[in-house]
Design an enzyme around this catalytic site. Structure first.
Site, PDB file in Angstrom:
ATOM      1  NE  ARG A 112     -19.743  18.892 -33.908  1.00 56.83           N
ATOM      2  CZ  ARG A 112     -19.405  17.626 -34.144  1.00 56.83           C
ATOM      3  NH1 ARG A 112     -18.203  17.322 -34.578  1.00 56.83           N
ATOM      4  NH2 ARG A 112     -20.286  16.655 -33.945  1.00 56.83           N
TER       5      ARG A 112
ATOM      6  CD  GLU B 213     -13.123  10.697 -40.580  1.00 53.84           C
ATOM      7  OE1 GLU B 213     -13.323  11.807 -40.065  1.00 53.84           O
ATOM      8  OE2 GLU B 213     -13.724   9.671 -40.201  1.00 53.84           O
ATOM      9  CG  ASP B 214     -12.809  14.032 -37.224  1.00 48.69           C
ATOM     10  OD1 ASP B 214     -12.722  12.885 -37.733  1.00 48.69           O
ATOM     11  OD2 ASP B 214     -13.730  14.333 -36.451  1.00 48.69           O
TER      12      ASP B 214
ATOM     13  CG  PHE C 162     -12.614  11.756 -26.350  1.00 45.89           C
ATOM     14  CD1 PHE C 162     -12.982  10.743 -27.230  1.00 45.89           C
ATOM     15  CD2 PHE C 162     -13.336  12.946 -26.352  1.00 45.89           C
ATOM     16  CE1 PHE C 162     -14.058  10.907 -28.095  1.00 45.89           C
ATOM     17  CE2 PHE C 162     -14.412  13.117 -27.223  1.00 45.89           C
ATOM     18  CZ  PHE C 162     -14.763  12.091 -28.087  1.00 45.89           C
TER      19      PHE C 162
ATOM     20  CG  ASP D 225     -10.604   6.194 -31.979  1.00 48.42           C
ATOM     21  OD1 ASP D 225      -9.552   6.255 -31.353  1.00 48.42           O
ATOM     22  OD2 ASP D 225     -11.693   5.888 -31.455  1.00 48.42           O
TER      23      ASP D 225
HETATM   24  P1  IMP Z   1     -13.124   5.327 -35.939  1.00 49.14           P
HETATM   25  O1  IMP Z   1     -14.186   4.764 -36.811  1.00 49.14           O
HETATM   26  O2  IMP Z   1     -13.032   4.601 -34.637  1.00 49.14           O
HETATM   27  O3  IMP Z   1     -11.771   5.421 -36.628  1.00 49.14           O
HETATM   28  O4  IMP Z   1     -13.518   6.782 -35.485  1.00 49.14           O
HETATM   29  C1  IMP Z   1     -14.143   7.622 -36.309  1.00 49.14           C
HETATM   30  C2  IMP Z   1     -14.798   8.813 -35.656  1.00 49.14           C
HETATM   31  O5  IMP Z   1     -14.922   8.770 -34.223  1.00 49.14           O
HETATM   32  C3  IMP Z   1     -13.972  10.038 -35.928  1.00 49.14           C
HETATM   33  O6  IMP Z   1     -14.177  10.520 -37.225  1.00 49.14           O
HETATM   34  C4  IMP Z   1     -14.501  10.982 -34.866  1.00 49.14           C
HETATM   35  O7  IMP Z   1     -15.673  11.605 -35.324  1.00 49.14           O
HETATM   36  C5  IMP Z   1     -14.795  10.077 -33.701  1.00 49.14           C
HETATM   37  N1  IMP Z   1     -13.683  10.140 -32.734  1.00 49.14           N
HETATM   38  C6  IMP Z   1     -12.744   9.221 -32.507  1.00 49.14           C
HETATM   39  N2  IMP Z   1     -11.868   9.606 -31.558  1.00 49.14           N
HETATM   40  C7  IMP Z   1     -12.261  10.836 -31.179  1.00 49.14           C
HETATM   41  C8  IMP Z   1     -11.755  11.822 -30.227  1.00 49.14           C
HETATM   42  O8  IMP Z   1     -10.737  11.655 -29.537  1.00 49.14           O
HETATM   43  N3  IMP Z   1     -12.457  12.981 -30.146  1.00 49.14           N
HETATM   44  C9  IMP Z   1     -13.574  13.237 -30.868  1.00 49.14           C
HETATM   45  N4  IMP Z   1     -14.056  12.367 -31.784  1.00 49.14           N
HETATM   46  C10 IMP Z   1     -13.423  11.187 -31.929  1.00 49.14           C
HETATM   47 MG    MG Z   2     -15.382  12.055 -37.901  1.00 51.43          MG
END
Ligand code: IMP
Ligand code: MG
Length: 175
Positions: A163, A97-98, A150, A101
């Site tokens: 990206r 995963e990138d 962000f 969050d």
């Molecule tokens: P989560 O489900 O809230 O943990 O977030 C998952 C997805 O939200 C990540 O895989 C990202 O694609 C996107 N995301 C969350 N925070 C950021 C950020 O700071 N920049 C860009 N994408 C984000």
């Molecule tokens: Mg993602």
């Protein structure tokens, strides 16, 4: 109204950390049946670099996910837009995963993949924003912990932009 892109983590720092993660993963997996799962789209750059830093046999899969709810907040409802091309039963899966969050996406993917009976399942995330955690998920390999900003670049987007930036960056709006 202009936007300023400010580097948070440089190309050099990312490169060094990815090499360390790759070495650790290669050591841990040895002769196992490693399957790297690249979570699209955000992980495509990280996965490409990470895969090349792991000196072990592997196959690479791509999983398309979309999280309902637009903007910068995740709703936690995850839709699979492109599934894995093959079963993972009996294999050693590493989800790449990138960023973790809220944790909702990874929590959902772990639940989904567990029903497919892999031999093991772990998570590798480049970034983690602990300030936004809504559900605790295990992150077995982590690149960097960051503050609640962000970020874009190195695969991560802001409305599909940025990206291709080589460094992890913060978008600041100026006047
Ligand atoms: P989560 O489900 O809230 O943990 O977030 C998952 C997805 O939200 C990540 O895989 C990202 O694609 C996107 N995301 C969350 N925070 C950021 C950020 O700071 N920049 C860009 N994408 C984000
Ligand atoms: Mg993602």
């Amino acid at each position: 109204m202009g936007q300023r892109i400010v580097t948070m983590i440089s190309e050099e720092e990312i490169k060094k950390r990815v090499a360390e993660l790759g070495a650790e993963i290669a050591r841990d997996y040895g002769n196992k049946n490693l399957v790297l799962v690249c979570v699209l789209k955000g992980s495509f750059v990280f996965t490409a670099d990470l895969a090349r830093s792991i000196d072990a046999n592997m196959r690479i899969e791509f999983l398309g996910v979309r999280s309902y709810g637009e903007g910068t907040a995740s709703s936690g409802v995850v839709q699979i837009t492109q599934d894995l091309s093959r079963p993972i039963e009996g294999e050693d899966v590493l989800i790449v995963e990138d960023i973790v969050d809220t944790g909702l996406t990874i929590a959902h993917l772990l639940d989904l993949f567990r029903t497919r009976r892999p031999n093991s399942i772990k998570v590798c995330a480049l970034l983690h924003k602990p300030a936004r955690t809504r559900i605790q998920v295990p992150i077995d390999y982590l690149g960097f912990t960051i503050e609640d900003k962000f970020v874009v670049g190195y695969g991560l987007d802001w409305s599909e932009k940025y990206r291709n930036l080589p460094a992890i960056s913060v978008v600041e709006s100026g006047e």
